[in-house]
Design an enzyme around this catalytic site. Structure first.
Site, PDB file in Angstrom:
ATOM      1  N   GLY A   9      13.300 -14.349  16.290  1.00  0.00           N
ATOM      2  CA  GLY A   9      12.909 -13.728  17.559  1.00  0.00           C
ATOM      3  C   GLY A   9      11.671 -14.392  18.134  1.00  0.00           C
ATOM      4  O   GLY A   9      10.806 -13.739  18.715  1.00  0.00           O
ATOM      5  N   GLY A  12      10.545 -14.051  22.091  1.00  0.00           N
ATOM      6  CA  GLY A  12      10.149 -12.785  22.704  1.00  0.00           C
ATOM      7  C   GLY A  12       8.673 -12.784  23.086  1.00  0.00           C
ATOM      8  O   GLY A  12       7.972 -13.790  22.916  1.00  0.00           O
ATOM      9  N   GLN A  13       8.210 -11.638  23.577  1.00  0.00           N
ATOM     10  CA  GLN A  13       6.828 -11.536  24.078  1.00  0.00           C
ATOM     11  C   GLN A  13       5.808 -11.908  23.000  1.00  0.00           C
ATOM     12  O   GLN A  13       4.932 -12.736  23.231  1.00  0.00           O
ATOM     13  CB  GLN A  13       6.558 -10.111  24.586  1.00  0.00           C
ATOM     14  CG  GLN A  13       5.189  -9.962  25.240  1.00  0.00           C
ATOM     15  CD  GLN A  13       4.673  -8.521  25.243  1.00  0.00           C
ATOM     16  OE1 GLN A  13       5.209  -7.640  24.572  1.00  0.00           O
ATOM     17  NE2 GLN A  13       3.624  -8.281  26.015  1.00  0.00           N
ATOM     18  N   ILE A  36      18.072 -16.215  19.314  1.00  0.00           N
ATOM     19  CA  ILE A  36      19.512 -16.233  19.587  1.00  0.00           C
ATOM     20  C   ILE A  36      19.843 -17.256  20.677  1.00  0.00           C
ATOM     21  O   ILE A  36      20.976 -17.678  20.825  1.00  0.00           O
ATOM     22  CB  ILE A  36      19.983 -14.807  19.937  1.00  0.00           C
ATOM     23  CG1 ILE A  36      21.480 -14.665  19.854  1.00  0.00           C
ATOM     24  CG2 ILE A  36      19.448 -14.328  21.267  1.00  0.00           C
ATOM     25  CD1 ILE A  36      21.892 -13.360  19.259  1.00  0.00           C
ATOM     26  N   ARG A  37      18.829 -17.632  21.465  1.00  0.00           N
ATOM     27  CA  ARG A  37      19.011 -18.723  22.431  1.00  0.00           C
ATOM     28  C   ARG A  37      17.743 -19.555  22.512  1.00  0.00           C
ATOM     29  O   ARG A  37      16.693 -19.131  22.016  1.00  0.00           O
ATOM     30  CB  ARG A  37      19.403 -18.183  23.809  1.00  0.00           C
ATOM     31  CG  ARG A  37      18.419 -17.246  24.452  1.00  0.00           C
ATOM     32  CD  ARG A  37      18.997 -16.675  25.739  1.00  0.00           C
ATOM     33  NE  ARG A  37      20.098 -15.765  25.473  1.00  0.00           N
ATOM     34  CZ  ARG A  37      19.943 -14.471  25.179  1.00  0.00           C
ATOM     35  NH1 ARG A  37      18.735 -13.942  25.112  1.00  0.00           N
ATOM     36  NH2 ARG A  37      20.977 -13.694  24.939  1.00  0.00           N
ATOM     37  N   TYR A 143      14.567   3.787  19.216  1.00  0.00           N
ATOM     38  CA  TYR A 143      13.632   2.751  18.762  1.00  0.00           C
ATOM     39  C   TYR A 143      12.690   3.322  17.705  1.00  0.00           C
ATOM     40  O   TYR A 143      12.477   2.730  16.644  1.00  0.00           O
ATOM     41  CB  TYR A 143      12.861   2.261  19.986  1.00  0.00           C
ATOM     42  CG  TYR A 143      11.791   1.235  19.736  1.00  0.00           C
ATOM     43  CD1 TYR A 143      12.087  -0.021  19.231  1.00  0.00           C
ATOM     44  CD2 TYR A 143      10.461   1.520  20.072  1.00  0.00           C
ATOM     45  CE1 TYR A 143      11.090  -0.970  19.056  1.00  0.00           C
ATOM     46  CE2 TYR A 143       9.460   0.574  19.915  1.00  0.00           C
ATOM     47  CZ  TYR A 143       9.776  -0.667  19.395  1.00  0.00           C
ATOM     48  OH  TYR A 143       8.787  -1.605  19.229  1.00  0.00           O
TER      49      TYR A 143
HETATM   50  C1  AKB Z   1       7.684  -0.400  23.768  1.00  0.00           C
HETATM   51  O1  AKB Z   1       7.109   0.022  24.781  1.00  0.00           O
HETATM   52  O2  AKB Z   1       8.830  -0.095  23.446  1.00  0.00           O
HETATM   53  C2  AKB Z   1       6.901  -1.294  22.839  1.00  0.00           C
HETATM   54  C3  AKB Z   1       6.248  -0.534  21.724  1.00  0.00           C
HETATM   55  C4  AKB Z   1       5.210   0.441  22.017  1.00  0.00           C
HETATM   56  O3  AKB Z   1       6.582  -0.739  20.596  1.00  0.00           O
HETATM   57  N1  AKB Z   1       5.911  -2.022  23.571  1.00  0.00           N
END
Ligand code: AKB
Length: 316
Positions: A9, A12-13, A36-37, A143
């Site tokens: 990854g 990513g940011q 992945i790319r 998440y």
């Molecule tokens: C999000 O906003 O999902 C992330 C985090 C707080 O993990 N930046």
């Protein structure tokens, strides 16, 4: 043994800046970026790059063996807002990738693993002010569920199999080099770009929504400091609370107005407001400070100055 690092990854940011920093420390050829790319020009030209799906254990193992990797930073993840739209995809990416890497460490293909958790592992029933390292953790987002479960898997693999896995619960990370995607804290990055380009910003959170945040430079330093710390200093094998700044949309707008006096902000909260409302406002990171010497450098004022100065340089 010299360290050879694989970043999953990497585009990513956080992965983008982490890759450049690790390459400057360990040498370009010793830091293998993957995603992945393909990534941007700097990523592709500054060192080795491999296409890897972070959920593909065999694919990861092939690259580990090809380069004789001994450390993996697993930065691939689906963030909070996107995972609410695609719950099973989010769970699958976040969990399958972690278990693949933990298994490879258990099987002794690698010696050390870094995996990011998040303040999202806390939930509406956690204390919001000075959220402790250990407290009630009942996240209300996919998440967050994946992060709290992942933390326990890390701890389990450490305790049962001796895997040296290290983790930080990141607050919102603010950067100007690479844009985030799919997070609830992304407004605090977008606001700088819109302030400079349009002079106005529509915020998807309400004006007094306070959230823990951190400048990218601090986040990268913390990550590398934790990975370089002696193993006996790492007392927490779930994930460390980490904090720097906490502010509201209104407070960041006021700070930006010091540089762009005509800047205006409007508030139009959407589904991300409920996510933000479930998270801590101020985090207690005293364990990270005590165990491995974490200290942040940037506050809201110095971060804003740095971002606006750099974005203006890019414009000219
Ligand atoms: C999000 O906003 O999902 C992330 C985090 C707080 O993990 N930046």
């Amino acid at each position: 043994m010299n360290d050879t690092i694989l970043i999953l990854g990497a585009c990513g940011q956080i992965g983008t800046e982490l890759t450049q920093k690790l390459r400057s420390i360990y040498g370009n050829d010793n830091v293998i970026a993957s995603d992945i790319r393909e990534g941007g020009a700097e990523m592709m030209s500054s060192g080795p790059f491999e296409i890897i799906d972070a959920t593909d254990k065999e694919g990861i193992l092939n690259v580990i063996q090809k380069y004789k990797i001994n450390q993996v930073y697993l930065m691939a993840a689906m963030l909070s807002a996107t995972a609410e739209k695609y719950p099973l995809k989010g769970w699958n990416l976040n969990m399958t990738s972690l278990l693949a890497v933990l298994e490879l460490a258990k099987e002794k293909y690698i010696e050390k693993v870094y995996w990011p958790s998040s303040m999202a592992s806390f939930g509406p029933t956690s204390p919001k002010i000075n959220t402790p390292q250990q407290t009630v953790m009942e996240p209300s987002t996919v998440y967050g569920i994946s992060k709290v479960a992942g933390e326990h898997w890390c701890n389990y693999y450490h305790d049962k199999y001796g895997v040296d896995v290290r983790s930080i619960r990141y607050p919102g990370i603010i950067s100007w080099k690479t844009l985030p995607g799919g997070g609830t804290t992304d407004y605090a990055v977008d606001i700088y770009f819109d302030a400079l380009k349009k002079g106005t910003f529509e915020c998807f959170l309400s004006e007094n929504t306070r959230l823990p945040m951190m400048y990218m430079d601090d986040a990268i330093n913390a990550t590398i400091q934790l990975m370089q710390a002696d193993a006996d200093k790492i007392k927490t094998r779930t994930s460390y609370n980490l904090a720097a700044i906490s502010f509201t949309p209104k407070e960041i707008a006021t700070e930006i107005q010091k540089y762009i006096p005509d800047f205006t902000i409007a508030y139009n909260p959407d589904f991300r407001q409920a996510i933000a409302d479930s998270w801590p406002q101020i985090i207690d990171d005293s364990h990270a400070r005590k165990d491995w010497g974490w200290q942040h450098q940037f506050d809201l004022a110095s971060m804003t100055k740095d971002i606006i100065t750099n974005l203006k340089k890019l414009e000219s």
